[in-house]
Design an enzyme around this catalytic site. Structure first.
Site, PDB file in Angstrom:
ATOM      1  CE  LYS A 126      -2.960  -3.294   0.612  1.00  0.00           C
ATOM      2  NZ  LYS A 126      -3.874  -3.854  -0.357  1.00  0.00           N
TER       3      LYS A 126
HETATM    4  C1  LIG Z   1      -4.906  -4.829   0.380  1.00  0.00           C
HETATM    5  C2  LIG Z   1      -6.335  -4.604   0.253  1.00  0.00           C
HETATM    6  C3  LIG Z   1      -7.237  -5.020   1.240  1.00  0.00           C
HETATM    7  C4  LIG Z   1      -6.810  -5.860   2.425  1.00  0.00           C
HETATM    8  O1  LIG Z   1      -5.811  -5.293   3.203  1.00  0.00           O
HETATM    9  P1  LIG Z   1      -4.891  -6.262   4.109  1.00  0.00           P
HETATM   10  O2  LIG Z   1      -4.118  -5.317   4.947  1.00  0.00           O
HETATM   11  O3  LIG Z   1      -4.039  -7.048   3.166  1.00  0.00           O
HETATM   12  O4  LIG Z   1      -5.803  -7.129   4.908  1.00  0.00           O
HETATM   13  C5  LIG Z   1      -8.573  -4.694   1.087  1.00  0.00           C
HETATM   14  N1  LIG Z   1      -9.012  -4.016   0.015  1.00  0.00           N
HETATM   15  C6  LIG Z   1      -8.183  -3.613  -0.972  1.00  0.00           C
HETATM   16  C7  LIG Z   1      -8.731  -2.829  -2.115  1.00  0.00           C
HETATM   17  C8  LIG Z   1      -6.817  -3.906  -0.898  1.00  0.00           C
HETATM   18  O5  LIG Z   1      -6.012  -3.519  -1.874  1.00  0.00           O
END
Ligand SMILES: *Cc1c(COP(=O)(O)O)cnc(C)c1O
Length: 433
Positions: free
Chosen positions: A219
């Protein structure tokens, strides 16, 4: 007379020997490799190392030993300040944030939640874990939920809409909020890929009833793992907090009007909190740079024939972490991405039937096949739901068409101007080929 500044490259007038595509054996445009495409993780330095090490040295890893001096509490305040939401809850991940957010807004068995067909499978998984039924909506050329497609999916069981700001691109929140208000639905924003983004001057996550972030490796910024729920609503916050810790509802029972009800262990720890705080300090710098690159590239390809840059619902608020271009058809997009890669550009096509990508609904097998962890088949077999929801890999043809025609290039603050210029030059060169 036009003068070229030192270091500035001509991007339109290539000598003929440079115009042969690299995929056909010509010289690649990128004369040096691209650096890491990571965002937050590529910015990790001594400050992060020291922050985590000092937590370990202190032997205080659990966040609730000293609430006021907790790094997790500090991180919550940073997110509250950024979004303007009075309440923020740090959790162990983005999926946990979505689960707590959904519980917060009151989603449960028998409910339906509308989610776009282009999002990470975790968005749908969180809905299922709350025993609710995901209803899959089409996207539009912004690669986010098409507001025009929502209304026909609404039934008496629809409880919420989950717009997802994919790839840092803000959803059309005005229109989504209007549809939700008209039908009395709650809105939970999945901001996992759009930390720091905004829409018409408002921070993503602060527009719906709850906003959920991820701090996982891929992210914008990272805490290793981690997530955050933000909300303006005290009850939503309390319910999310109760869900995030199995005994939290007993701590200050007089302070809350919610609960008791069961919780999980979705707590963030202090190592994550400390790392997240340092990374948070880098957020604006990272986005300032990706937005600069994004604008430079968009200006450089604006008049390029044969391609259509993705539509964004707010060019100023877009995180600028991806440049997407739409081609006339899927075959052309696949070739275009290959040709760009041959030019040394880290480009990818988005949808290929042969490559399962869990960001595309047709590859969410446990949704398509209505699977559960047990043999009872909840939530689809719930007596609180009529079981009428059917899924099919081709149920959102527009989403597959758009993704099939899209070529995407991720941007990172690690890229120099020359990398942006390689991208421009390569797109223009390949578009001519
Ligand atoms: C990464 C992601 C998630 C989940 O996040 P985690 O921290 O991996 O549990 C949910 N929604 C979207 C759009 C994502 O890219």
């Amino acid at each position: 007379m036009t003068r070229l500044r030192i270091g500035q490259r001509r991007t339109t007038l290539n000598p003929p020997n440079e115009s042969k595509l690299a995929i056909d054996g010509g010289e690649p445009v990128a004369r040096e490799p691209f650096p890491s495409g990571m965002l937050g993780p590529a910015a990790i330095g001594e400050e992060e190392v020291e922050a985590v090490a000092s937590v370990v040295r202190s032997q205080r890893i659990f966040r609730f030993l000293d609430h006021e001096n907790s790094h997790c509490t500090r991180l919550e305040r940073l997110f509250a300040e950024m979004t303007g939401c009075p309440h923020a809850l740090a959790v162990g991940g983005g999926t946990a944030a979505l689960i707590c957010g959904l519980i917060g807004i009151g989603v449960g068995e028998g409910d339906e939640v509308i989610v776009p067909g282009y999002t990470y499978i975790a968005s749908a998984s969180a809905i299922l874990i709350c025993n609710a039924v995901p209803v899959i909506a089409e996207i539009d050329e912004s690669l986010t939920m098409d507001p025009d497609g929502i209304e026909r999916l609404i039934t008496p069981r629809t409880k919420a809409v989950m717009p997802v700001h994919m790839r840092g691109i803000p959803c059309d929140m005005d229109r989504i909020m209007a549809v939700a208000a008209k039908h009395g639905l709650r809105v939970i924003e999945d901001c996992a890929q759009a930390c720091g983004g905004s829409y018409k001057g408002r921070r993503l996550g602060s527009i719906g009833h709850a906003g959920c972030f991820s701090l996982q490796q891929y992210k914008v910024i990272t805490a290793g793992e981690g997530g955050m729920v933000v909300t303006r609503d005290r009850t939503i916050f309390e319910r999310a907090a109760i869900r995030h810790d199995s005994a939290m509802c007993f701590w200050n029972p007089d302070d809350t009007t919610s609960g008791p009800f069961p919780g999980e262990n979705f707590r963030m720890n202090e190592m994550e909190g400390a790392l997240g705080c340092v990374q948070f300090g880098r957020l604006e710098g990272i986005l300032a740079r990706t937005r600069e690159l994004y604008k430079r590239i968009h200006a450089g390809i604006a008049d390029c024939p044969g391609i259509q840059p993705h539509r964004t619902n707010d060019p100023e608020g877009d995180c600028g972490i991806s440049v997407a271009v739409l081609l006339e058809n899927g075959a052309r997009a696949k070739w275009f991405a290959e040709a760009l890669r041959a030019e040394g550009i880290p480009a990818g096509s988005m949808y290929d039937q042969g490559i399962p990508d869990r960001h595309i609904y047709r590859f969410w097998e446990y949704v398509m096949e209505k699977r559960s962890a047990d043999a009872h088949g909840r939530p689809w077999t719930s007596p609180l739901h009529d079981g009428s929801r059917a899924y099919h890999p081709d149920m959102c043809p527009r989403t597959l068409d758009i993704l099939g025609r899209t070529v995407i290039i991720g941007l990172s603050q690690t890229y120099g101007d020359q990398h942006a210029d390689y991208i421009i030059e390569a797109i223009r060169k390949v578009a001519k080929g």
